[in-house]
Design a protein around this motif. Structure first.
Motif, PDB file in Angstrom:
ATOM      1  N   UNK A   1      28.046  33.469  51.932  1.00  0.00           N
ATOM      2  CA  UNK A   1      28.861  32.258  50.974  1.00  0.00           C
ATOM      3  C   UNK A   1      28.094  31.173  50.669  1.00  0.00           C
ATOM      4  N   UNK A   2      27.329  30.994  49.450  1.00  0.00           N
ATOM      5  CA  UNK A   2      26.831  29.677  50.077  1.00  0.00           C
ATOM      6  C   UNK A   2      26.751  28.969  48.386  1.00  0.00           C
ATOM      7  N   UNK A   3      26.449  28.024  48.185  1.00  0.00           N
ATOM      8  CA  UNK A   3      26.401  26.961  47.307  1.00  0.00           C
ATOM      9  C   UNK A   3      25.658  28.304  45.714  1.00  0.00           C
ATOM     10  N   UNK A   4      24.298  28.796  46.603  1.00  0.00           N
ATOM     11  CA  UNK A   4      23.397  30.077  45.473  1.00  0.00           C
ATOM     12  C   UNK A   4      24.285  31.340  45.964  1.00  0.00           C
TER      13      UNK A   4
ATOM     14  N   UNK B   1      32.615  49.020  39.089  1.00  0.00           N
ATOM     15  CA  UNK B   1      33.918  49.371  38.861  1.00  0.00           C
ATOM     16  C   UNK B   1      34.464  47.955  38.106  1.00  0.00           C
ATOM     17  N   UNK B   2      34.136  47.225  37.748  1.00  0.00           N
ATOM     18  CA  UNK B   2      34.184  45.839  37.070  1.00  0.00           C
ATOM     19  C   UNK B   2      35.204  45.331  37.746  1.00  0.00           C
ATOM     20  N   UNK B   3      34.503  44.896  38.669  1.00  0.00           N
ATOM     21  CA  UNK B   3      35.085  43.976  40.127  1.00  0.00           C
ATOM     22  C   UNK B   3      33.924  42.855  39.854  1.00  0.00           C
ATOM     23  N   UNK B   4      34.977  41.230  39.820  1.00  0.00           N
ATOM     24  CA  UNK B   4      33.734  40.446  40.171  1.00  0.00           C
ATOM     25  C   UNK B   4      33.738  40.515  41.782  1.00  0.00           C
ATOM     26  N   UNK B   5      32.336  40.239  41.899  1.00  0.00           N
ATOM     27  CA  UNK B   5      31.503  39.872  43.458  1.00  0.00           C
ATOM     28  C   UNK B   5      30.880  38.641  43.841  1.00  0.00           C
ATOM     29  N   UNK B   6      31.155  37.584  44.402  1.00  0.00           N
ATOM     30  CA  UNK B   6      30.405  37.173  45.027  1.00  0.00           C
ATOM     31  C   UNK B   6      29.738  37.047  46.183  1.00  0.00           C
TER      32      UNK B   6
ATOM     33  N   UNK C   1      26.660  37.623  32.568  1.00  0.00           N
ATOM     34  CA  UNK C   1      26.973  38.303  33.053  1.00  0.00           C
ATOM     35  C   UNK C   1      28.481  38.494  34.167  1.00  0.00           C
ATOM     36  N   UNK C   2      28.632  37.773  33.750  1.00  0.00           N
ATOM     37  CA  UNK C   2      30.817  37.893  34.442  1.00  0.00           C
ATOM     38  C   UNK C   2      32.281  37.525  33.086  1.00  0.00           C
ATOM     39  N   UNK C   3      31.771  36.911  32.311  1.00  0.00           N
ATOM     40  CA  UNK C   3      32.583  36.147  31.742  1.00  0.00           C
ATOM     41  C   UNK C   3      33.004  37.455  30.545  1.00  0.00           C
ATOM     42  N   UNK C   4      31.763  37.199  29.569  1.00  0.00           N
ATOM     43  CA  UNK C   4      32.384  39.022  28.791  1.00  0.00           C
ATOM     44  C   UNK C   4      32.701  40.294  29.520  1.00  0.00           C
ATOM     45  N   UNK C   5      31.567  40.321  30.849  1.00  0.00           N
ATOM     46  CA  UNK C   5      32.142  41.680  30.837  1.00  0.00           C
ATOM     47  C   UNK C   5      33.532  41.921  32.366  1.00  0.00           C
TER      48      UNK C   5
ATOM     49  N   UNK D   1      34.792  33.382  46.526  1.00  0.00           N
ATOM     50  CA  UNK D   1      34.206  32.224  47.025  1.00  0.00           C
ATOM     51  C   UNK D   1      35.156  31.284  48.562  1.00  0.00           C
ATOM     52  N   UNK D   2      36.160  31.113  48.111  1.00  0.00           N
ATOM     53  CA  UNK D   2      36.996  30.122  48.819  1.00  0.00           C
ATOM     54  C   UNK D   2      38.122  31.158  49.584  1.00  0.00           C
ATOM     55  N   UNK D   3      37.982  32.724  49.364  1.00  0.00           N
ATOM     56  CA  UNK D   3      38.919  33.441  49.910  1.00  0.00           C
ATOM     57  C   UNK D   3      38.268  33.896  50.889  1.00  0.00           C
ATOM     58  N   UNK D   4      36.859  33.915  50.694  1.00  0.00           N
ATOM     59  CA  UNK D   4      35.625  34.403  51.751  1.00  0.00           C
ATOM     60  C   UNK D   4      35.967  33.765  52.746  1.00  0.00           C
ATOM     61  N   UNK D   5      35.525  32.693  52.581  1.00  0.00           N
ATOM     62  CA  UNK D   5      35.463  31.361  53.535  1.00  0.00           C
ATOM     63  C   UNK D   5      37.049  31.440  54.915  1.00  0.00           C
ATOM     64  N   UNK D   6      37.637  31.028  53.524  1.00  0.00           N
ATOM     65  CA  UNK D   6      38.935  31.559  54.280  1.00  0.00           C
ATOM     66  C   UNK D   6      38.477  32.775  55.187  1.00  0.00           C
ATOM     67  N   UNK D   7      38.474  34.142  54.760  1.00  0.00           N
ATOM     68  CA  UNK D   7      38.916  34.757  56.151  1.00  0.00           C
ATOM     69  C   UNK D   7      37.614  35.372  56.817  1.00  0.00           C
TER      70      UNK D   7
END
Length: 685
Positions: free
Chosen positions: A333-336, A344-349, A406-410, A426-432
């Protein structure tokens, strides 16, 4: 003048220490030729000083380098073709490991591949016993035959780990000599020299990993030193190590396993200094956000944590280095980090990253997948005309188009909602990741201060701190290059270890003191050699100890350099009980102790601790307003302050933006930022 350079996945960071002044520079990492990225960063520094690169380098005394070259080679399988030689009857050391499993009752999980495959594993007829006696003599003719087979297979490196070579290395030494005779151009690592400790798997794993890296790292470091020399540098080249110190580049080339986590290991060093300077003895969470990864560590009581269970990949399923390393947890998880919508229609970072090539879409280098940086740009957090101080303008329209399609319309949401969702995930992954090193170890993050480092740290460091309930967030003035800054604060170090089993009931005073004397001589030789000219030298002893019938040891510092009498032994046993209590919350003060591996570490301080100050910016602290999106407030005009121009004590109330040439700090609603007297940005949550 001293330079520190950290080659990351996206940018190559350079810190120039010129007397009491520190300057920062960033250049794009060049994966096809990492040395070119280093020279590009040096070129930026030379341009700043208004002189040719050669003349600039001629005035540099020391170059300290951290790189992910070794770890990347392991993860991508680009190491040398390596063979493994072990005692006959024990070819499965690298396969069986230590028997651990993540899911002990899931029998559908395939057993992980060994670091060296079976067809490159060879059994050596010999046997040394635990007391050092020889049960079966070495069959030298068999070793010569194996060497011939290795030549036929085109093997580039060999790791040799024979049973109980730590008790008597005579067979292992002879195997090394035979291999050198028959395979003079093949790199060889002997386990008793590299990692003289118990645990066959750990010693064997360390040996083959080190051997597999030798051709690669020797080539890389040779190119680095030669090209630096050709460019005009005539000073000393040091490499950052996984243990949080530095070693001469030549020494790392001989034992490249030390460089596996060289970059991330430096962030805790810098974080500890900045926290002690501004907060005293509070527990510190160090979060280093780069373009590719998010590296977190914890400092308590001024001590940088380390571990001997460093896994490359998943625990039990990856490969253990078998070497001590600064305890850093890394996630993708970083800037890139790339944002996408799965089937399944779920957002991934993440964990996939755009890296430096092609990089985020906004970089205009061919990237087509939206990243965290693209989303921060869309939300107004980053000024597209001021990225890297204006040296690298960003393409906002391209970032918006990529995120939309790639994200908003989907997800059937607005563009800004999509961008905010990416930052929130991304914040939640960092908190974890931080929970794993705090809450899961019984530590309350509410009592800790979070240090935000890395170029992308400021995008959500405040949000992560709020989510954890931390006492405060600190962005150091060199935070954008935190690991490189830590390299300039680190000490020249090396460690020696010897195996000698004894117990508190029948303690071998003569053997232990003779061993400690030998290790002290080795440490002093290092201090007089590579460490010559250090302003301070310290030699510390420790021992790995356990209760009778325990399997695992813990490391306990030894108060002096000898254990002269019963009183000194009693102190050591008491310290063991106290350390066991501190780690596990239980101990048995009425029990004796067993002592296994003795260690001596020498630390040579090359300069006074700390870092120089950044030069102040001539512009006003307030540079106007910018339209920014927050989920809680929507689009609004917020004040923007220039980090370098903020005087100590000046407060900026969120929502706001504090930006410098190398980072942008998002001051969330309900928080207040203030420049400290030390130069950092303190954010009260």
């Amino acid at each position: 003048m001293r330079l520190a350079c950290d080659t990351g996945g996206t940018f190559t960071d350079l810190v120039v220490e010129d007397g009491a002044v520190t300057r920062l520079f960033k250049a794009s990492t060049t994966p096809d030729d990492p040395v070119r990225g280093v020279l590009d960063a040096i070129g930026l520094a030379a341009d700043h000083y208004g002189m040719p690169r050669g003349r600039f380098l001629a005035g540099v005394d020391m170059f300290v380098h951290g790189t992910t070259r070794a770890i990347n080679a392991i993860l991508t399988g680009n190491t040398a073709k390596t063979a493994f030689l072990t005692t006959a009857g024990h070819p499965d050391i690298l396969v069986l490991r230590e028997g651990g499993r993540i899911e002990p009752f899931n029998f559908k999980v395939n057993y992980p591949e060994a670091y060296v495959p079976r067809h490159l594993t060879f059994e050596v007829p010999e046997r040394v016993m635990a007391d050092g006696s020889i049960k079966q003599a070495l069959d030298e003719a068999a070793v010569a035959t194996i060497a011939g087979r290795l030549a036929e297979l085109g093997v580039e490196a060999v790791g040799v780990c024979l049973l109980w070579s730590v008790a008597n290395p005579v067979h292992e030494e002879r195997v090394g000599a035979i291999l050198a005779e028959h395979l003079p151009n093949v790199s060889v690592t002997l386990s008793h020299r590299l990692n003289p400790t118990l645990r066959e798997y750990r010693r064997a794993s360390a040996t083959v990993i080190d051997a597999s890296l030798k051709p690669l790292m020797f080539d890389y470091l040779s190119k680095l030193t030669n090209r630096l020399r050709e460019a005009g540098f005539s000073g000393r080249t040091l490499m950052v190590t996984s243990q949080g110190g530095v070693m001469d580049a030549e020494a790392v080339a001989r034992a490249p396993i030390h460089s596996i986590n060289s970059g991330p290991a430096m962030a805790p060093v810098a974080g500890r200094f900045y926290a002690e300077r501004d907060f005293g003895a509070a527990p510190v969470i160090i979060a280093d956000t780069g373009g590719t990864s998010y590296d977190v560590s914890l400092v308590r009581d001024g001590r940088i944590p380390w571990t001997r269970e460093t896994w490359l990949g998943q625990r039990f399923r990856g490969h253990m280095t078998g070497f001590p390393s600064v305890d850093v947890k890394s996630i993708g998880a970083g800037g890139g980090s790339i944002a996408s919508v799965d089937a399944g229609g779920l957002l991934q970072v993440g964990p996939r990253s755009a890296g430096s090539t092609p990089g985020p879409v906004a970089y205009g280098k061919g990237g087509t997948e939206p990243t965290v940086t693209d989303c921060a740009l869309i939300l107004g957090y980053i000024d597209p005309a001021f990225f890297l101080g204006g040296a690298m303008p960003l393409d906002l329209d391209a970032a918006r188009a990529a995120l939309k399609t790639q994200v908003a319309d989907r997800l059937s949401i607005s563009l800004e909602e999509a961008a905010a969702a990416v930052l929130a995930l991304a914040t939640e992954k960092m908190v974890g990741a931080i929970d794993d090193i705090t809450v899961n170890q019984g530590i309350d993050p509410g009592a800790a201060v979070m240090i935000g480092g890395g170029g992308a740290a400021g995008l959500n460091a405040v949000a992560v701190g709020k989510r954890l309930g931390c006492a405060a967030v600190l962005i150091p003035e060199t935070g954008a290059t935190l690991s490189a800054a830590g390299a300039l604060m680190s000490e020249l170090t090396t460690e020696h270890a010897r195996l000698l089993f004894t117990t508190s009931a029948k303690f071998d005073f003569k053997g232990v003191n003779a061993l400690m004397a030998t290790m002290e001589e080795q440490c002093q030789a290092f201090a007089d050699g590579p460490g010559a000219g250090a302003i301070e030298v310290a030699i510390d002893f420790a021992v790995e100890a356990r209760y009778p019938h325990q399997i695992w040891e813990i490391e306990v510092p030894v108060r002096g350099r000898r254990l002269a009498d019963q009183a000194a032994l009693d102190d050591l046993v008491a310290d063991f009980h106290a350390m066991h209590k501190k780690i596990f919350e239980i101990n048995d003060p009425h029990s004796g102790a067993e002592f296994v591996t003795w260690r001596a570490k020498v630390r040579c301080r090359l300069k006074e601790p700390g870092a120089g100050r950044l030069t102040a910016c001539d512009s006003d602290a307030s540079i106007g307003k910018r339209t920014v999106y927050f989920s809680s407030t929507g689009w609004s005009d917020v004040p923007v302050a220039r980090f370098e121009a903020m005087p100590p004590g000046l407060k900026v109330t969120g929502p706001a933006i504090v930006e410098s040439s190398f980072t942008t700090v998002v001051i969330d609603p309900g928080t207040v930022a203030e420049r400290t007297s030390g130069g950092g940005l303190y954010v009260a949550l």
